[in-house]
Enzyme design. Sequence first.
Site, PDB file in Angstrom:
ATOM      1  CG  ASP A  52     -19.383 -36.457  98.238  1.00  0.00           C
ATOM      2  OD1 ASP A  52     -19.720 -35.573  97.451  1.00  0.00           O
ATOM      3  OD2 ASP A  52     -18.756 -37.486  97.908  1.00  0.00           O
ATOM      4  CE1 TYR A 110     -11.516 -34.004 101.209  1.00  0.00           C
ATOM      5  CE2 TYR A 110      -9.751 -33.739  99.608  1.00  0.00           C
ATOM      6  CZ  TYR A 110     -11.040 -33.459 100.037  1.00  0.00           C
ATOM      7  OH  TYR A 110     -11.844 -32.632  99.300  1.00  0.00           O
TER       8      TYR A 110
END
Lengths: 250, 250
Positions: A52, A110
């Site tokens: 994103d 992540y």
Amino acid sequence: MRNLLFNISYNGTNYHGYQVQENAITVAETLQDGIEKVIKVRENIVGCSRTDSKVHANNYYFNMKTECSIPEEKFVIALNSVLPEDICVKSCVEVSDDFHSRYNCVSKEYIYKIWNNDIKNPFLKDLALHYKGKLNVDYMNECAKEFIGTYDFKAFCATGGKEMDTTRTIYDCSVSRDGDLVIFRVRGDGFLYNMVRIMVGTLIELHEKKLDKSVVKKIIYSKDRKNAGKTAKPQGLYLNQVFYGDENYD
Amino acid sequence: MRNLLFNISYNGTNYHGYQVQENAITVAETLQDGIEKVIKVRENIVGCSRTDSKVHANNYYFNMKTECSIPEEKFVIALNSVLPEDICVKSCVEVSDDFHSRYNCVSKEYIYKIWNNDIKNPFLKDLALHYKGKLNVDYMNECAKEFIGTYDFKAFCATGGKEMDTTRTIYDCSVSRDGDLVIFRVRGDGFLYNMVRIMVGTLIELHEKKLDKSVVKKIIYSKDRKNAGKTAKPQGLYLNQVFYGDENYD
């Protein structure tokens, strides 16, 4: 025709995510521009993941099929010399013709960084979430462990997500502290839209409401986005590692 | 009338230095704007030092005489809530009426960060100098020690410098490594215009030319700017500490 796999790192602050889109500067387009400067051909590149707007990557991979003959090591140097300072190429290796940076990926890790001090850190303004009030990392770590396993994570998927199958396997999930920096770390076979950021927002909400760690499972089983926490802001999120089975392409 | 001393930290990336100037956004003006929002009065503030465009501060002090009655702790919270994310207030204490953040300073410490890896670090693009090729930190540290003492540092003053007396005392100076980060650290009773950045540029030049550490003294004694190295870029420089005698205003 060679198939080249690149390992890069980028600071996502000034990018509207990885994936090319109209009227916005993206990491992919910036890479294509840089590659074109080096080899005078505009090649298609295949990224390992979408990220994103404002999300970072410590390790990101893309592959590219090309007729160009420039040696891998020289390609790295040449590309670094034309790319902006917020994207760097760490390595380039030739891979088999059928290698696909996205489909061959078996798991991804992540991390999400939280600056946990009453005073904000001006050097982490785009690199971490600022959270006042001391976070209980032991408690958050226990809650994080509840995510481990294979579940339908629909409750942790942003409503705009297009995935039909929302079942994912989380191999590891933890929260640890390094001084004033609290780090959420999660590795899984795949992630839904905004999934990691919703997981972080949920852990913070559980912490604030002093709820039992068993609530994590209740939210998962509800399969209802409304029961999970807010989506934590993108600035703290980093794609940290991408795993390709036994092979290591660092 | 109270005399308040503020300890702040700032990321200088988006500022044209500390000192107020026309047609440019500065740290001082941003602080005055923030203070005005909190106490509805535009006060004069006295900074401990000038810093150049893009230079950072881990600890910077300014004092302000004011009739406002807001308690110090509340002032810190209120000011942090209106200041941008790249400036933070760490503390506010009331000091004696004659205290002056610049004149009362007895010494200052600067650090200069160098990212020493062949691959640039996208997360340090505005926060460190990127230097390829492994730096010999032991050698640079020995050269740095040559700066310690009281000397006329005219050779290390940018030609635009207005100082009449260019003699300064350096109390400590060192170079150390923390992984891929090389840190130059210097404490002195005062610094000439661009002095720290010229010191860093000189150490790098000595390293590249493989010169003996005795060359540092030769450059100092020459009192000629042309004999020193280039001015290292501002992004790596941080005002790290300001010392006010026995008092500690952290």
